[in-house]
Design a protein around this motif. Structure first.
Motif, PDB file in Angstrom:
ATOM      1  N   LYS A 201     -28.218  -0.241  -5.012  1.00 17.15           N
ATOM      2  CA  LYS A 201     -27.390   0.634  -4.186  1.00 17.15           C
ATOM      3  C   LYS A 201     -27.131   0.036  -2.805  1.00 17.15           C
ATOM      4  O   LYS A 201     -26.073   0.263  -2.204  1.00 17.15           O
ATOM      5  CB  LYS A 201     -28.056   2.008  -4.047  1.00 17.15           C
ATOM      6  N   VAL A 202     -28.082  -0.739  -2.305  1.00 18.51           N
ATOM      7  CA  VAL A 202     -27.902  -1.358  -0.983  1.00 18.51           C
ATOM      8  C   VAL A 202     -27.617  -2.854  -1.125  1.00 18.51           C
ATOM      9  O   VAL A 202     -27.929  -3.657  -0.247  1.00 18.51           O
ATOM     10  CB  VAL A 202     -29.123  -1.106  -0.079  1.00 18.51           C
ATOM     11  N   LYS A 227     -20.276   4.869 -10.577  1.00 15.08           N
ATOM     12  CA  LYS A 227     -19.276   4.209  -9.731  1.00 15.08           C
ATOM     13  C   LYS A 227     -19.274   4.765  -8.312  1.00 15.08           C
ATOM     14  O   LYS A 227     -18.942   4.055  -7.358  1.00 15.08           O
ATOM     15  CB  LYS A 227     -17.892   4.342 -10.360  1.00 15.08           C
ATOM     16  N   ASP A 228     -19.629   6.043  -8.159  1.00 20.16           N
ATOM     17  CA  ASP A 228     -19.638   6.645  -6.822  1.00 20.16           C
ATOM     18  C   ASP A 228     -20.945   6.410  -6.075  1.00 20.16           C
ATOM     19  O   ASP A 228     -21.149   6.919  -4.969  1.00 20.16           O
ATOM     20  CB  ASP A 228     -19.341   8.142  -6.904  1.00 20.16           C
ATOM     21  N   GLY A 237     -23.852   3.744 -16.408  1.00 23.90           N
ATOM     22  CA  GLY A 237     -23.433   3.343 -15.070  1.00 23.90           C
ATOM     23  C   GLY A 237     -22.939   1.918 -15.007  1.00 23.90           C
ATOM     24  O   GLY A 237     -22.445   1.367 -15.997  1.00 23.90           O
ATOM     25  N   THR A 238     -23.107   1.306 -13.856  1.00 24.59           N
ATOM     26  CA  THR A 238     -22.489   0.011 -13.584  1.00 24.59           C
ATOM     27  C   THR A 238     -23.466  -1.155 -13.526  1.00 24.59           C
ATOM     28  O   THR A 238     -23.044  -2.310 -13.406  1.00 24.59           O
ATOM     29  CB  THR A 238     -21.750   0.076 -12.227  1.00 24.59           C
TER      30      THR A 238
END
Length: 284
Positions: A201-202, A227-228, A237-238
Motif C-alpha cells: 500500500k505504501v 484498486k482503490d 485484488g491487484t
C-alpha cells in the motif's frame, strides 16, 4: 489492521493474556519442497466478530475451509488450556500468536507460559498504538525489548517477531522505523512478519525487502489490495502474489496467514484465500 478495530482488539487481547495452516495442504504449493516447505493458515483477527460469539464453532468452521493452522489474536476470555482444547477438537494448530506490547513489557514469563500451552512457535508484536509512537524513542524501546524477550523466548524454543503496518515505512527525521527495527534487532533472536498488503500500500516491494534482509521474514500476512487501495480478499485484488511467492526461500518463509481486517464474511474470505493459494507455486 486498521486503528480503531486494532485498539479494540488490544484491549481484548490484553485481558485474555492476563486471564496454517498447512494448507491441507495445497499440495500444488508444497509438492516441490517435498511437503517440508512453508505452511499456510489464517489470522483469526479476520473472524474476531465470530470468535466473540462462539470460539469453538468459529474454529470448527475455519477448519472446514481446508486450513489446519491459525494465528491467534487473543483468547476471548478463555484460559490457555481451554483454548488449546478447542483448537485440538477442531483439528487446528496455532504456530503463532499476536501479543500486545504490554505482554512483552510486563511478565513476559507468563506470556511465554501461555505460548507454550497453546503450542506457539512464534510470539508476534502486532502493533504500536498512535499515542505510543509520538517519538522515535518508541522504536528504540521496542528494538531493545524484542532483543531481550527474544533471548528469553529462544531458551523456550519460541521465536519473537514484529508485524508491520504502513507507518513503519514512513521516512522520519531520525530514519525509517522499519529499517531501524531490522537493523537494530539481533537476527538470531528477532524475526519479522511482513504484511504484504501494508507494505504494498505504501509502495514498498516485498521482494526487495526480502533481498535486503534475507531469512528474516518467516511469517507473512497474505492479504490483497483493491484498486482503490482498500483491503480485498486474496485473489480479488491487484497484488502479484506469484512474484512474491517466488521469493519465499529468500524471505525464509515458514508460515503464511490469510487475513482481511474488515471483512463481513470471514469464512468466505478464508475459502477464497484457500482457493487462490492452490493456484500458486513455491520454489523448490
Amino acid at each position: 489492521m486498521q486503528e480503531l478495530s486494532r485498539r479494540q482488539w488490544l484491549k481484548l487481547a490484553a485481558g485474555a493474556t492476563a486471564g496454517a495452516c498447512a494448507l491441507a495442504s495445497p499440495l500444488r504449493l508444497l509438492a516441490q519442497s517435498g511437503n517440508r516447505g512453508p505452511s499456510f493458515g489464517v489470522q483469526l483477527y479476520t473472524a474476531r466478530a465470530l470468535m466473540e460469539k462462539n470460539v469453538a464453532k468459529t474454529l470448527a468452521k475455519t477448519a472446514k475451509t481446508g486450513f489446519k493452522e491459525v494465528e491467534l489474536a487473543g483468547l476471548f476470555d478463555n484460559a490457555p488450556k481451554e483454548f488449546k482444547k478447542m483448537l485440538d477438537d477442531a483439528g487446528l494448530t496455532a504456530p503463532s500468536s499476536h501479543i500486545p506490547l504490554q505482554g512483552f513489557e510486563k511478565d513476559f514469563g507468563k506470556t511465554l507460559e501461555t505460548a507454550l500451552t497453546l503450542g506457539n512457535k512464534y510470539i508476534v508484536l502486532p502493533y504500536i498504538m498512535p499515542e505510543q509512537r509520538q517519538s522515535f524513542d518508541i522504536y528504540k524501546h521496542v528494538a531493545d525489548l524484542l532483543n531481550t524477550c527474544g533471548e528469553q523466548a529462544k531458551q523456550a524454543g519460541i521465536t519473537v517477531a514484529y508485524h508491520n503496518h504502513d507507518f513503519e515505512f514512513e521516512q522520519l527525521a531520525e530514519g525509517q522505523p522499519m529499517a531501524f527495527l531490522l537493523n537494530n534487532t539481533d537476527k538470531d533472536l528477532v524475526q519479522f512478519e511482513l504484511d504484504l498488503y501494508w507494505a504494498s500500500k505504501v509502495n514498498q516491494d516485498p521482494v526487495a525487502i526480502f533481498k535486503q534482509h534475507p531469512g528474516r521474514f518467516p511469517l507473512w500476512h497474505v492479504k490483497d489490495m483493491a484498486k482503490d487501495g482498500s483491503i480485498a480478499n486474496v485473489g480479488e485484488g491487484t497484488i502479484d502474489f506469484q512474484r512474491i511467492f517466488d521469493a519465499a526461500n529468500v524471505a525464509g518463509l515458514r508460515h503464511g496467514f490469510i487475513e482481511h481486517d474488515s471483512t463481513k464474511k470471514p469464512i468466505a474470505t478464508f475459502k477464497r484465500g484457500y482457493k487462490t493459494l492452490q493456484t500458486l507455486q513455491l520454489p523448490s
